[in-house]
Motif scaffolding. Sequence first.
Motif, PDB file in Angstrom:
ATOM      1  N   SER A  38       0.817  -1.217   0.000  1.00 17.72           N
ATOM      2  CA  SER A  38       0.000   0.000   0.000  1.00 17.72           C
ATOM      3  C   SER A  38       0.848   1.264   0.000  1.00 17.72           C
ATOM      4  O   SER A  38       0.512   2.246  -0.671  1.00 17.72           O
ATOM      5  CB  SER A  38      -0.939   0.006   1.212  1.00 17.72           C
ATOM      6  OG  SER A  38      -1.847  -1.068   1.139  1.00 17.72           O
ATOM      7  N   GLN A  39       1.955   1.235   0.703  1.00 20.30           N
ATOM      8  CA  GLN A  39       2.782   2.434   0.845  1.00 20.30           C
ATOM      9  C   GLN A  39       3.775   2.619  -0.296  1.00 20.30           C
ATOM     10  O   GLN A  39       4.111   3.759  -0.641  1.00 20.30           O
ATOM     11  CB  GLN A  39       3.543   2.386   2.175  1.00 20.30           C
ATOM     12  CG  GLN A  39       2.647   2.481   3.400  1.00 20.30           C
ATOM     13  CD  GLN A  39       3.432   2.374   4.703  1.00 20.30           C
ATOM     14  OE1 GLN A  39       4.633   2.067   4.706  1.00 20.30           O
ATOM     15  NE2 GLN A  39       2.755   2.626   5.812  1.00 20.30           N
ATOM     16  N   SER A  40       4.227   1.513  -0.897  1.00 25.16           N
ATOM     17  CA  SER A  40       5.366   1.617  -1.817  1.00 25.16           C
ATOM     18  C   SER A  40       5.060   1.358  -3.289  1.00 25.16           C
ATOM     19  O   SER A  40       5.724   1.948  -4.159  1.00 25.16           O
ATOM     20  CB  SER A  40       6.473   0.642  -1.363  1.00 25.16           C
ATOM     21  OG  SER A  40       6.895   0.944  -0.047  1.00 25.16           O
ATOM     22  N   ILE A  41       4.109   0.492  -3.600  1.00 25.01           N
ATOM     23  CA  ILE A  41       3.942   0.140  -5.016  1.00 25.01           C
ATOM     24  C   ILE A  41       2.516   0.240  -5.536  1.00 25.01           C
ATOM     25  O   ILE A  41       2.310   0.229  -6.752  1.00 25.01           O
ATOM     26  CB  ILE A  41       4.487  -1.276  -5.307  1.00 25.01           C
ATOM     27  CG1 ILE A  41       3.732  -2.330  -4.492  1.00 25.01           C
ATOM     28  CG2 ILE A  41       5.973  -1.349  -5.037  1.00 25.01           C
ATOM     29  CD1 ILE A  41       4.200  -3.761  -4.800  1.00 25.01           C
ATOM     30  N   LYS A  42       1.528   0.338  -4.681  1.00 28.19           N
ATOM     31  CA  LYS A  42       0.140   0.320  -5.120  1.00 28.19           C
ATOM     32  C   LYS A  42      -0.176   1.426  -6.117  1.00 28.19           C
ATOM     33  O   LYS A  42      -0.724   1.177  -7.204  1.00 28.19           O
ATOM     34  CB  LYS A  42      -0.787   0.432  -3.912  1.00 28.19           C
ATOM     35  CG  LYS A  42      -2.273   0.482  -4.256  1.00 28.19           C
ATOM     36  CD  LYS A  42      -3.127   0.652  -3.005  1.00 28.19           C
ATOM     37  CE  LYS A  42      -4.593   0.809  -3.358  1.00 28.19           C
ATOM     38  NZ  LYS A  42      -5.428   1.006  -2.142  1.00 28.19           N
ATOM     39  N   ALA A  43       0.164   2.676  -5.784  1.00 24.85           N
ATOM     40  CA  ALA A  43      -0.175   3.814  -6.645  1.00 24.85           C
ATOM     41  C   ALA A  43       0.564   3.741  -7.971  1.00 24.85           C
ATOM     42  O   ALA A  43      -0.007   4.001  -9.038  1.00 24.85           O
ATOM     43  CB  ALA A  43       0.147   5.123  -5.930  1.00 24.85           C
ATOM     44  N   HIS A  65       1.715   1.037  -9.489  1.00 25.97           N
ATOM     45  CA  HIS A  65       1.156  -0.042 -10.293  1.00 25.97           C
ATOM     46  C   HIS A  65      -0.172   0.363 -10.925  1.00 25.97           C
ATOM     47  O   HIS A  65      -0.436   0.045 -12.083  1.00 25.97           O
ATOM     48  CB  HIS A  65       0.971  -1.299  -9.436  1.00 25.97           C
ATOM     49  CG  HIS A  65       2.237  -2.074  -9.240  1.00 25.97           C
ATOM     50  ND1 HIS A  65       2.262  -3.385  -8.839  1.00 25.97           N
ATOM     51  CD2 HIS A  65       3.535  -1.710  -9.392  1.00 25.97           C
ATOM     52  CE1 HIS A  65       3.512  -3.808  -8.757  1.00 25.97           C
ATOM     53  NE2 HIS A  65       4.302  -2.801  -9.075  1.00 25.97           N
ATOM     54  N   LEU A  66      -1.023   1.044 -10.176  1.00 21.70           N
ATOM     55  CA  LEU A  66      -2.311   1.465 -10.721  1.00 21.70           C
ATOM     56  C   LEU A  66      -2.115   2.347 -11.944  1.00 21.70           C
ATOM     57  O   LEU A  66      -2.775   2.149 -12.980  1.00 21.70           O
ATOM     58  CB  LEU A  66      -3.134   2.208  -9.669  1.00 21.70           C
ATOM     59  CG  LEU A  66      -4.473   2.768 -10.159  1.00 21.70           C
ATOM     60  CD1 LEU A  66      -5.389   1.651 -10.646  1.00 21.70           C
ATOM     61  CD2 LEU A  66      -5.160   3.589  -9.069  1.00 21.70           C
ATOM     62  N   GLU A 125       6.977  -5.495 -20.483  1.00 24.11           N
ATOM     63  CA  GLU A 125       7.581  -4.651 -19.451  1.00 24.11           C
ATOM     64  C   GLU A 125       6.645  -4.496 -18.261  1.00 24.11           C
ATOM     65  O   GLU A 125       7.068  -4.564 -17.103  1.00 24.11           O
ATOM     66  CB  GLU A 125       7.910  -3.277 -20.029  1.00 24.11           C
ATOM     67  CG  GLU A 125       9.072  -3.255 -20.989  1.00 24.11           C
ATOM     68  CD  GLU A 125      10.404  -3.499 -20.297  1.00 24.11           C
ATOM     69  OE1 GLU A 125      10.784  -2.684 -19.443  1.00 24.11           O
ATOM     70  OE2 GLU A 125      11.028  -4.523 -20.599  1.00 24.11           O
ATOM     71  N   SER A 126       5.369  -4.294 -18.539  1.00 26.33           N
ATOM     72  CA  SER A 126       4.403  -4.069 -17.467  1.00 26.33           C
ATOM     73  C   SER A 126       4.236  -5.299 -16.592  1.00 26.33           C
ATOM     74  O   SER A 126       4.345  -5.222 -15.363  1.00 26.33           O
ATOM     75  CB  SER A 126       3.046  -3.651 -18.054  1.00 26.33           C
ATOM     76  OG  SER A 126       3.136  -2.385 -18.681  1.00 26.33           O
ATOM     77  N   PHE A 151      -4.357  -7.473 -12.368  1.00 22.98           N
ATOM     78  CA  PHE A 151      -4.954  -6.216 -11.913  1.00 22.98           C
ATOM     79  C   PHE A 151      -6.041  -6.477 -10.862  1.00 22.98           C
ATOM     80  O   PHE A 151      -6.086  -5.824  -9.818  1.00 22.98           O
ATOM     81  CB  PHE A 151      -5.545  -5.482 -13.115  1.00 22.98           C
ATOM     82  CG  PHE A 151      -6.194  -4.157 -12.795  1.00 22.98           C
ATOM     83  CD1 PHE A 151      -5.579  -3.233 -11.977  1.00 22.98           C
ATOM     84  CD2 PHE A 151      -7.443  -3.841 -13.326  1.00 22.98           C
ATOM     85  CE1 PHE A 151      -6.177  -2.000 -11.687  1.00 22.98           C
ATOM     86  CE2 PHE A 151      -8.050  -2.630 -13.056  1.00 22.98           C
ATOM     87  CZ  PHE A 151      -7.421  -1.713 -12.231  1.00 22.98           C
ATOM     88  N   ILE A 152      -6.897  -7.449 -11.118  1.00 24.80           N
ATOM     89  CA  ILE A 152      -7.952  -7.787 -10.162  1.00 24.80           C
ATOM     90  C   ILE A 152      -7.345  -8.293  -8.855  1.00 24.80           C
ATOM     91  O   ILE A 152      -7.816  -7.962  -7.755  1.00 24.80           O
ATOM     92  CB  ILE A 152      -8.909  -8.839 -10.755  1.00 24.80           C
ATOM     93  CG1 ILE A 152      -9.575  -8.300 -12.031  1.00 24.80           C
ATOM     94  CG2 ILE A 152      -9.958  -9.250  -9.730  1.00 24.80           C
ATOM     95  CD1 ILE A 152     -10.375  -7.035 -11.832  1.00 24.80           C
ATOM     96  N   ILE A 153      -6.294  -9.087  -8.954  1.00 25.67           N
ATOM     97  CA  ILE A 153      -5.611  -9.584  -7.750  1.00 25.67           C
ATOM     98  C   ILE A 153      -5.065  -8.431  -6.924  1.00 25.67           C
ATOM     99  O   ILE A 153      -5.214  -8.395  -5.697  1.00 25.67           O
ATOM    100  CB  ILE A 153      -4.488 -10.552  -8.159  1.00 25.67           C
ATOM    101  CG1 ILE A 153      -5.094 -11.852  -8.693  1.00 25.67           C
ATOM    102  CG2 ILE A 153      -3.548 -10.842  -6.978  1.00 25.67           C
ATOM    103  CD1 ILE A 153      -4.105 -12.730  -9.424  1.00 25.67           C
ATOM    104  N   GLU A 154      -4.466  -7.465  -7.589  1.00 26.38           N
ATOM    105  CA  GLU A 154      -3.916  -6.326  -6.853  1.00 26.38           C
ATOM    106  C   GLU A 154      -5.023  -5.456  -6.253  1.00 26.38           C
ATOM    107  O   GLU A 154      -4.837  -4.872  -5.173  1.00 26.38           O
ATOM    108  CB  GLU A 154      -2.994  -5.510  -7.760  1.00 26.38           C
ATOM    109  CG  GLU A 154      -1.724  -6.241  -8.141  1.00 26.38           C
ATOM    110  CD  GLU A 154      -0.555  -5.309  -8.430  1.00 26.38           C
ATOM    111  OE1 GLU A 154      -0.452  -4.246  -7.773  1.00 26.38           O
ATOM    112  OE2 GLU A 154       0.246  -5.651  -9.318  1.00 26.38           O
TER     113      GLU A 154
END
Length: 404
Positions: free
Chosen positions: A223-228, A230-231, A284-285, A395-398
């Motif tokens: 939540s703090q490091s990669i969520k935003a 990745h979205l 890449e994604s 994406f749904i998993i995340e």
Amino acid sequence: MAVLRGYAHCETCGENYILRAGIGTEKHQLHTFDCKSCGIPISVIVRANPPHANFEPEENVIIEENEDENAIVLNLHPFFAFNSDEIHNRIAFPSLLYGAKIAPYLRLVPNKNFLGIQSQDIALQFDVPNASNLWNTVKNIFLLQERKGQIKSLNKAIKYYEKQRQKCFVETKISSSSEVAFNFFDSLFYPRFEKLLQPTIQLIYSIKKAHTEKFFEFLKFYSQSIKAQHLRQYLSIFSDYFKIYNQLSQMVVHSRIGDEDVDDKIVGSKSFENVKLYYGQAYESITTFFVTFACLNNILMGRSYDKFQSMTLSKYIKDVSKEKKANPFELTQPFYAFTDGLDSTLRNGSHHASIWRDGEKILYRSGGTGAQREIAYSRYLHLCNKLTISLAALFIIELELGEG
């Protein structure tokens, strides 16, 4: 599906064509093909309000009123490819062949029939009408969700999406952004989407139950490091996909049902300049997003999310090459299934634009020795779709992880 018939000639050399196009479910369908005589690309638009449609000129073409009896027949379809003996056949109907392929996977609505006979539209059952435009609504929902003070606009957008889907499935009920995403991608990409998603979700729940403390430590990091980040990347790569959807959708049925018999298929529309970089972008994604599986796999193995067998998380993120990002979880099948369709040599050619088309083949140069390789044009589109379906499931998993 209905077939639109029209007449045209090449503006460069005057070659005449009889165009036969499946109407499909997209309102704007751009078709591009090489003139058989001079080789200059011709582009026409099918402007559709199903079941009605008409041809419009786009580039190097003049639409005619009357048929030339010696004209070349060219078949086009936004969702199906053709066999070599069908692409110029006056009576080709690929929807009949593909209907048989799709039939075992249809999720028919109970009791919707006429005189006891199922009478549901395959185009609505195995597709999302006007998907490229509807994607913009899906994307905007997630953009609004990230902005403070936009609850009213967010709810309005969700309600709009729900109404669009109710045109096909009256019983559709949507109340959140994650439900929007699941409904959209599940409808567009099942059954492959489900086959990737369901066992992975089950595995993640088992990891959460068996290693609760370590799992929530990972969620905090996520939540703090990669969520935003990745979205943003998910929204970007899906937007790239739907910009070229009319090209890639010609092979998507094969990717969805797991049919690898694609190398001899011919797509009527070939706008290679628009699709040549997409595979590299998708590669890449998804390999970037593999950090999620790598961390969860560490927990599955009884370690902290950031402790690999022989390296740190920082080293994994910064130093491990893209083609090796899946190595830490290669024995965990639900995670490793997402690597299907990855080809590092094709990625090198696509990502660095060292790739070109020659008729029904794509030629590209890999890294290392720079050896020239080739792949069927149809398989290239097939692989692009496979990676996109994997991206949609991930994406749904995340989204599930983001909700705790």
